[in-house]
Design a protein around this motif. Structure first.
Motif, PDB file in Angstrom:
ATOM      1  N   GLY A  94       0.797  -1.225   0.000  1.00  0.00           N
ATOM      2  CA  GLY A  94       0.000   0.000   0.000  1.00  0.00           C
ATOM      3  C   GLY A  94       0.823   1.265   0.000  1.00  0.00           C
ATOM      4  O   GLY A  94       0.273   2.364  -0.108  1.00  0.00           O
ATOM      5  N   TYR A  95       2.139   1.131   0.128  1.00  0.00           N
ATOM      6  CA  TYR A  95       3.028   2.305   0.138  1.00  0.00           C
ATOM      7  C   TYR A  95       4.087   2.166  -0.951  1.00  0.00           C
ATOM      8  O   TYR A  95       4.471   1.045  -1.318  1.00  0.00           O
ATOM      9  CB  TYR A  95       3.719   2.454   1.487  1.00  0.00           C
ATOM     10  CG  TYR A  95       2.818   2.954   2.595  1.00  0.00           C
ATOM     11  CD1 TYR A  95       2.778   4.306   2.927  1.00  0.00           C
ATOM     12  CD2 TYR A  95       2.005   2.069   3.295  1.00  0.00           C
ATOM     13  CE1 TYR A  95       1.960   4.758   3.941  1.00  0.00           C
ATOM     14  CE2 TYR A  95       1.179   2.506   4.305  1.00  0.00           C
ATOM     15  CZ  TYR A  95       1.151   3.862   4.638  1.00  0.00           C
ATOM     16  OH  TYR A  95       0.339   4.306   5.626  1.00  0.00           O
ATOM     17  N   ALA A  96       4.542   3.289  -1.456  1.00  0.00           N
ATOM     18  CA  ALA A  96       5.624   3.294  -2.451  1.00  0.00           C
ATOM     19  C   ALA A  96       6.924   2.885  -1.768  1.00  0.00           C
ATOM     20  O   ALA A  96       7.291   3.442  -0.729  1.00  0.00           O
ATOM     21  CB  ALA A  96       5.772   4.672  -3.079  1.00  0.00           C
ATOM     22  N   ALA A  97       7.589   1.920  -2.348  1.00  0.00           N
ATOM     23  CA  ALA A  97       8.865   1.469  -1.798  1.00  0.00           C
ATOM     24  C   ALA A  97       9.915   2.568  -1.934  1.00  0.00           C
ATOM     25  O   ALA A  97       9.858   3.394  -2.847  1.00  0.00           O
ATOM     26  CB  ALA A  97       9.331   0.200  -2.501  1.00  0.00           C
ATOM     27  N   ILE A  98      10.881   2.551  -1.016  1.00  0.00           N
ATOM     28  CA  ILE A  98      11.971   3.529  -1.045  1.00  0.00           C
ATOM     29  C   ILE A  98      13.284   2.776  -1.048  1.00  0.00           C
ATOM     30  O   ILE A  98      13.499   1.869  -0.229  1.00  0.00           O
ATOM     31  CB  ILE A  98      11.915   4.477   0.169  1.00  0.00           C
ATOM     32  CG1 ILE A  98      10.606   5.253   0.193  1.00  0.00           C
ATOM     33  CG2 ILE A  98      13.104   5.441   0.143  1.00  0.00           C
ATOM     34  CD1 ILE A  98      10.463   6.167   1.394  1.00  0.00           C
ATOM     35  N   ARG A  99      14.142   3.144  -1.973  1.00  0.00           N
ATOM     36  CA  ARG A  99      15.498   2.569  -2.056  1.00  0.00           C
ATOM     37  C   ARG A  99      16.515   3.680  -1.782  1.00  0.00           C
ATOM     38  O   ARG A  99      16.479   4.728  -2.423  1.00  0.00           O
ATOM     39  CB  ARG A  99      15.780   1.961  -3.420  1.00  0.00           C
ATOM     40  CG  ARG A  99      14.876   0.790  -3.761  1.00  0.00           C
ATOM     41  CD  ARG A  99      15.098   0.311  -5.189  1.00  0.00           C
ATOM     42  NE  ARG A  99      16.376  -0.377  -5.330  1.00  0.00           N
ATOM     43  CZ  ARG A  99      17.381   0.050  -6.078  1.00  0.00           C
ATOM     44  NH1 ARG A  99      17.280   1.197  -6.715  1.00  0.00           N
ATOM     45  NH2 ARG A  99      18.485  -0.660  -6.182  1.00  0.00           N
ATOM     46  N   VAL A 100      17.399   3.441  -0.824  1.00  0.00           N
ATOM     47  CA  VAL A 100      18.476   4.384  -0.517  1.00  0.00           C
ATOM     48  C   VAL A 100      19.778   3.760  -1.002  1.00  0.00           C
ATOM     49  O   VAL A 100      20.198   2.707  -0.518  1.00  0.00           O
ATOM     50  CB  VAL A 100      18.552   4.684   0.995  1.00  0.00           C
ATOM     51  CG1 VAL A 100      19.728   5.614   1.286  1.00  0.00           C
ATOM     52  CG2 VAL A 100      17.261   5.309   1.476  1.00  0.00           C
ATOM     53  N   GLU A 101      20.392   4.394  -1.981  1.00  0.00           N
ATOM     54  CA  GLU A 101      21.622   3.877  -2.571  1.00  0.00           C
ATOM     55  C   GLU A 101      22.839   4.598  -1.994  1.00  0.00           C
ATOM     56  O   GLU A 101      22.743   5.727  -1.514  1.00  0.00           O
ATOM     57  CB  GLU A 101      21.599   4.050  -4.093  1.00  0.00           C
ATOM     58  CG  GLU A 101      20.460   3.285  -4.768  1.00  0.00           C
ATOM     59  CD  GLU A 101      20.438   3.506  -6.268  1.00  0.00           C
ATOM     60  OE1 GLU A 101      21.169   4.398  -6.754  1.00  0.00           O
ATOM     61  OE2 GLU A 101      19.682   2.787  -6.961  1.00  0.00           O
ATOM     62  N   ASN A 102      23.966   3.919  -2.062  1.00  0.00           N
ATOM     63  CA  ASN A 102      25.245   4.526  -1.687  1.00  0.00           C
ATOM     64  C   ASN A 102      25.321   4.833  -0.193  1.00  0.00           C
ATOM     65  O   ASN A 102      26.017   5.757   0.233  1.00  0.00           O
ATOM     66  CB  ASN A 102      25.481   5.818  -2.481  1.00  0.00           C
ATOM     67  CG  ASN A 102      26.944   6.135  -2.650  1.00  0.00           C
ATOM     68  OD1 ASN A 102      27.763   5.248  -2.844  1.00  0.00           O
ATOM     69  ND2 ASN A 102      27.282   7.406  -2.553  1.00  0.00           N
ATOM     70  N   LEU A 103      24.629   4.042   0.622  1.00  0.00           N
ATOM     71  CA  LEU A 103      24.622   4.277   2.061  1.00  0.00           C
ATOM     72  C   LEU A 103      25.889   3.673   2.666  1.00  0.00           C
ATOM     73  O   LEU A 103      26.115   2.464   2.582  1.00  0.00           O
ATOM     74  CB  LEU A 103      23.379   3.652   2.690  1.00  0.00           C
ATOM     75  CG  LEU A 103      23.175   3.938   4.177  1.00  0.00           C
ATOM     76  CD1 LEU A 103      22.899   5.414   4.413  1.00  0.00           C
ATOM     77  CD2 LEU A 103      22.023   3.092   4.730  1.00  0.00           C
ATOM     78  N   ARG A 104      26.715   4.495   3.278  1.00  0.00           N
ATOM     79  CA  ARG A 104      27.986   4.056   3.835  1.00  0.00           C
ATOM     80  C   ARG A 104      27.799   3.546   5.258  1.00  0.00           C
ATOM     81  O   ARG A 104      27.244   4.228   6.113  1.00  0.00           O
ATOM     82  CB  ARG A 104      28.980   5.222   3.824  1.00  0.00           C
ATOM     83  CG  ARG A 104      30.192   5.088   4.702  1.00  0.00           C
ATOM     84  CD  ARG A 104      31.109   3.945   4.340  1.00  0.00           C
ATOM     85  NE  ARG A 104      31.722   4.067   3.043  1.00  0.00           N
ATOM     86  CZ  ARG A 104      32.646   3.212   2.583  1.00  0.00           C
ATOM     87  NH1 ARG A 104      33.026   2.184   3.332  1.00  0.00           N
ATOM     88  NH2 ARG A 104      33.163   3.375   1.392  1.00  0.00           N
ATOM     89  N   VAL A 105      28.276   2.317   5.491  1.00  0.00           N
ATOM     90  CA  VAL A 105      28.272   1.719   6.824  1.00  0.00           C
ATOM     91  C   VAL A 105      29.715   1.499   7.240  1.00  0.00           C
ATOM     92  O   VAL A 105      30.516   0.967   6.465  1.00  0.00           O
ATOM     93  CB  VAL A 105      27.501   0.381   6.837  1.00  0.00           C
ATOM     94  CG1 VAL A 105      27.568  -0.256   8.215  1.00  0.00           C
ATOM     95  CG2 VAL A 105      26.051   0.601   6.415  1.00  0.00           C
ATOM     96  N   SER A 106      30.045   1.910   8.435  1.00  0.00           N
ATOM     97  CA  SER A 106      31.401   1.769   8.950  1.00  0.00           C
ATOM     98  C   SER A 106      31.418   0.809  10.116  1.00  0.00           C
ATOM     99  O   SER A 106      30.493   0.784  10.935  1.00  0.00           O
ATOM    100  CB  SER A 106      31.957   3.128   9.407  1.00  0.00           C
ATOM    101  OG  SER A 106      32.080   4.002   8.309  1.00  0.00           O
ATOM    102  N   VAL A 107      32.487   0.034  10.193  1.00  0.00           N
ATOM    103  CA  VAL A 107      32.608  -0.911  11.286  1.00  0.00           C
ATOM    104  C   VAL A 107      32.644  -0.155  12.609  1.00  0.00           C
ATOM    105  O   VAL A 107      33.146   0.962  12.690  1.00  0.00           O
ATOM    106  CB  VAL A 107      33.877  -1.771  11.116  1.00  0.00           C
ATOM    107  CG1 VAL A 107      35.131  -0.964  11.364  1.00  0.00           C
ATOM    108  CG2 VAL A 107      33.836  -2.992  12.003  1.00  0.00           C
TER     109      VAL A 107
END
Length: 894
Positions: A83-96
């Motif tokens: 029922g909701y528009a999906a959202i894609r977040v690209e280039n998300l940086r995760v650090s240890v």
């Protein structure tokens, strides 16, 4: 951030931020909240998944989600709900070790398949930062004019180098830094925290430097933590290969012999990496590999002239008739060459979506020589050095719904050798009596060799078990235990050969004379910790406590004034270290933080275990197994503030109180066997205090200006007590404690300014600079004929400055990227004076000893073959930093 609509997307996500915490988790963490864009109400049951992985979570009734155990790197995160528009977040940086926060605002879906795509940008302000840290990603390191990650470290606020090139973080000693690669310590146990393994830049995913009060997970370090994360292979094959070469290009031939003879292949490097899925397992990330290697061959910048061979003789007894043999060919010889090579292999096997097994192998080797000025005309008489380190590790990671554990097992070895000829009985060694007399106390040697041999070998076994659980949305608990055993063996030999008592190269039996000492010891360490990260909207707390236990597993002489008397078992050392960090996000773009902690570290283990062999007329250095851990109490207050869309400023005030540091002491005693004797030993006598502040300005890259920049300024005072080498002895016999005199420490630099500027168009062209200006290190002035003695380190050497440069151009052919680049180190060929003469405070000239050292006999023989002037001896290339070096090369990336 850029919003890219797909299929006439009506809703758009505008808010994106990521914040980094001080939770030293094994992996990174993504957390956030999902709300309805129109009503602002939380949305439960939203699936938040990391694409290309099995990692994900569903939001709770409050719209909150947490994804634990995420390896460092860039990801695409997708939020979806019927029922909701999906959202894609690209280039998300995760650090240890960090938490990346990603919130979602979801709009009601109008068209089937409607989706919003968000391009994430790395945040300028880290909202839950509780202690100073700096992270450099692989993309940033790639563009810098550096040869290894060490070059990146020197650009960070609060990090400086001593005159000897050793790294110091916030005024601490060089061995107070803990080095980790993928969570595994890579340190040389002989020197406590000396770096044992280098890493090719191509293998690095990210580099983190913690200069503030780090969390309870890390121990046996007092100044900072350097944590390197290596890349893992993916579902596709990729790699790169680089080759570059060059030489020194300088007009400093008055200081550096042979520097004007340019050889474009004098210094060359081959470097490569290859990663992807293991063959026969298909194109997936179930079983992957990452291999990288580097080979570096460098002639160095300091040359000698082979006028003499080690077997040459000389006689100066008759002032009017000197005898000097000159059997060399007068060729230029590199005196500080080096060959370095390292290899990294990493295998990752996913037994199931929740279980991963990782194996890692590190090898680092070096063959080198160190410049010895006295041997400038007898260059083959100096030591060769061999230094090899191996590190093997096996890691099991098992994830559950809201928790995971990781078990680490590692085995490491080090091997060090120092010799002129590998065999201590080699017939090429010559008698020490071939040189009879000397023309001056300040002159070059006319033959002979250095006569020492050193062998150091270590084996380290260890394990670490960590458990992390997100018990509530606000509380993340982490606990763990670790064990480490170091088996150490060190042998020091002085070859005896005088053609009188010893008529051939002779090595006396071990531990029967100070000329041959040997020890073989085992040290045991155990630690445990507990920490809690508490996260609220307006406050984040990192609280923890650590327990360390060290067993030297040896004995020591009870009475320092009678070292050959009674002995006792060295005490087991136990310490408890509280740690606390608090962050206050005062606005979306402004954060205050405070941190406090106690940090303990055992001294260099060589100081505990050096063999205790005494002899007449000698002052040997011996070990003292009952040394106490060194201690630092660290305070820090910091501020982060974003200025506009592309600028941010960060400031930290810090104070460190350092106790029980080692200082060498010379102690006299009455030996029943030898009579009046003395020896040297390290004791916990030193005190240090560091105060200062750092100021950093960050300019984020943007497509309009094509510019990114970092400016870091550090002001600090690093002071300590001046401990005379006889202080303990005189205090013990007089009963009066020596008065403490506080002076600058040898590596103290009051002002350090680093600037990194990159102007580029990614994957096309670029130019980057690293510039540094810093005040000079302290030295103790020597003022002849004065009626007072200057205080220790009351003078200062000249200021230091340096600029390095890298330029590159990309060329794409089919699916291959060719990168052509050039690097220039010390662009302006600056003569930075690292060491100075104490009477002038400069490297180039001295006067105080000339009248006594430049004898009339020496002057009379000026101009004769083999005779060099007193002034020539004072021109010392090792007193200066390296001259300009230019390199050209190419990389192939696929």
């Amino acid at each position: 951030m850029r919003l890219i609509p797909q299929r006439s997307c009506r809703g758009m996500m505008v808010l994106l931020f990521a914040c980094v915490s001080q939770v030293f988790a094994v992996g990174g963490k993504i957390a956030g909240m999902v709300i309805d864009k129109e009503t602002k109400q939380p949305l439960p049951g939203v699936n938040v998944l990391i694409e290309g992985t099995t990692l994900g979570a569903a939001t709770n009734i409050h719209g909150e989600y947490v994804i634990l155990n995420v390896p460092s790197g860039k990801y695409t995160v997708r939020a979806s709900l019927i029922g909701y528009a999906a959202i894609r977040v690209e280039n998300l940086r995760v650090s240890v070790d960090n938490t990346t926060r990603q919130d979602f605002e979801m709009s009601t879906e109008v068209l089937e398949g409607q989706e919003v795509v968000v391009i994430a940008e790395r945040p300028l302000v880290q909202k839950d930062l509780t202690a100073s840290q700096n992270i450099k990603t692989a993309e940033e390191i790639k563009e810098l004019p550096v040869e290894s990650f060490i070059g990146v470290l020197t650009t960070q606020a609060g990090v400086n180098t001593g005159a000897d090139g050793a790294l110091h973080i916030r005024g601490g000693r060089s061995n107070e830094i803990g080095y980790y690669i993928d969570g595994i310590p890579v340190v040389n146990p002989f020197f406590t925290n000396g770096l044992a393994n280098n890493v090719s830049n191509k293998a690095v995913e990210e580099l983190k430097v913690i200069s503030g009060a780090f969390n309870a997970e890390y121990g046996n370090a007092m100044s900072g933590i350097v944590n390197i994360q290596l890349r893992e292979g993916g579902s596709n094959y990729s790699g790169s290969f680089s080759a570059y070469t060059g030489d020194y290009l300088s007009n400093g031939k008055d200081i550096f012999y042979n520097i004007d003879d340019v050889n474009p292949f004098a210094n060359y490097v081959f470097e490569g990496t290859f990663n992807g899925p293991v063959p026969l397992f298909g194109k997936s990330n179930k079983f992957t590999f990452n291999f990288s290697g580097r080979y570096d061959d460098d002639e160095g910048s300091r040359y000698g002239v082979r006028e003499h061979l080690p077997g040459d003789s000389a006689n100066f007894r008759n002032d009017n008739n000197w005898y000097i043999e000159l059997n060399g060919d007068s060729a230029f010889v590199p005196m500080n060459p080096s060959r370095d090579y390292n290899f990294i292999g990493k295998l990752a096997y996913r037994l199931s979506p929740k279980i991963k097994l990782t194996s890692q192998f590190l090898f680092d080797g070096a063959r080198y020589k160190l410049y010895e000025h006295a041997y400038r005309f007898n260059p083959e008489g100096t030591y060769n050095y061999e230094d090899d380190s191996y590190n093997y590790s096996l890691k099991l990671n098992h994830a559950f719904t809201k928790s995971f554990y990781e078990a680490n097992f590692f085995y490491a070895t080090t091997r060090f050798r120092q010799f002129v000829y590998e065999d201590p009985l080699d017939p090429r060694y010559v008698p020490t009596t071939r040189i009879v007399g000397t023309p001056s106390s300040s002159t070059f040697v006319f033959g002979g060799t250095q006569m020492g041999h050193v062998y150091r070998d270590s084996k380290t076994y260890g394990g670490k078990l960590d458990f992390t659980s997100q018990i509530t949305t606000q509380h993340e608990i982490k606990t763990g235990v670790s064990f480490r055993q170091d088996d150490l063996s060190e042998e020091n030999i002085t070859i005896l050969y005088d053609n009188e008592q010893y008529r051939k190269p002779t090595v006396l039996p071990a531990n029967e004379s100070p000329s041959h000492t040997l020890y073989d010891k085992t040290a045991l360490q155990f630690s445990a910790y507990l920490q809690d990260k508490i996260e609220y909207h307006d406050m984040i707390i990192n609280a923890g406590v650590r327990y360390d236990r060290f067993d030297p597993n040896s004995d020591y002489f009870v009475n320092l004034l009678n070292p050959q008397g009674a002995r006792a078992a060295a005490e087991v050392k136990e310490r408890v270290s509280p740690r606390l960090g608090v962050a206050f996000p005062i606005t979306d773009k402004g954060i205050l933080h405070f941190s406090y902690g106690h940090f303990y570290q055992m001294p260099a283990l060589r100081r505990l275990y050096s063999s205790e062999i005494f002899g007449a007329g000698l002052a040997p250095s011996v070990g003292y197994a009952n040394l106490k851990p060194e201690k630092t109490v660290n305070y820090e207050f910091g501020l982060q503030q974003q200025l506009g869309e592309a600028l941010a400023i960060e400031m930290s005030l810090f104070s460190k109180d350092i106790r029980d540091l080692l200082a060498v002491q010379s102690i006299r005693y009455e030996s029943a066997q030898f009579g009046p004797s003395s020896y040297n030993v390290y004791l916990n006598k030193d005190y240090g205090a560091v105060k200062g502040f750092t100021l950093s300005l960050t300019k984020r890259y943007d497509r309009q200006t094509k510019l990114s920049a970092w400016v870091d300024y550090t002001f600090q005072t690093a002071d300590g007590n001046a401990v005379r080498d006889g202080a303990f002895f005189f205090s013990a016999i007089s009963g009066i404690e020596e008065e403490k005199q506080i002076v600058p420490l040898d590596w103290d630099q009051r002002h350090v300014l680093n600037t990194t500027v990159t102007l580029s168009e990614p994957n096309n062209w670029g130019v980057s600079f690293i510039g540094k200006v810093s005040s000079g290190w302290p030295h103790t002035p020597n003022i002849p004929n004065a009626n007072y003695v200057p205080e220790d380190n009351s003078g200062n050497k000249p200021w230091q400055n340096n600029v390095d440069l890298r330029v590159f151009k990309n060329l794409r052919v089919n699916k291959l990227d060719f990168v052509f680049f050039a690097k220039v180190f010390n662009v302006f060929d600056t003569r930075n004076e690292r060491f100075v003469f104490d009477d002038t405070g400069r490297s180039g000239y001295t006067f105080v000893n000339r009248s006594s050292q430049e004898t009339e006999a020496l002057i009379r023989h000026y101009g004769e073959p083999g005779v060099h002037t007193w002034s020539e001896y004072q021109i010392r290339p090792n007193y200066y930093s390296a001259p300009r070096a230019v390199q050209f090369g190419m990389s192939l990336e696929f």
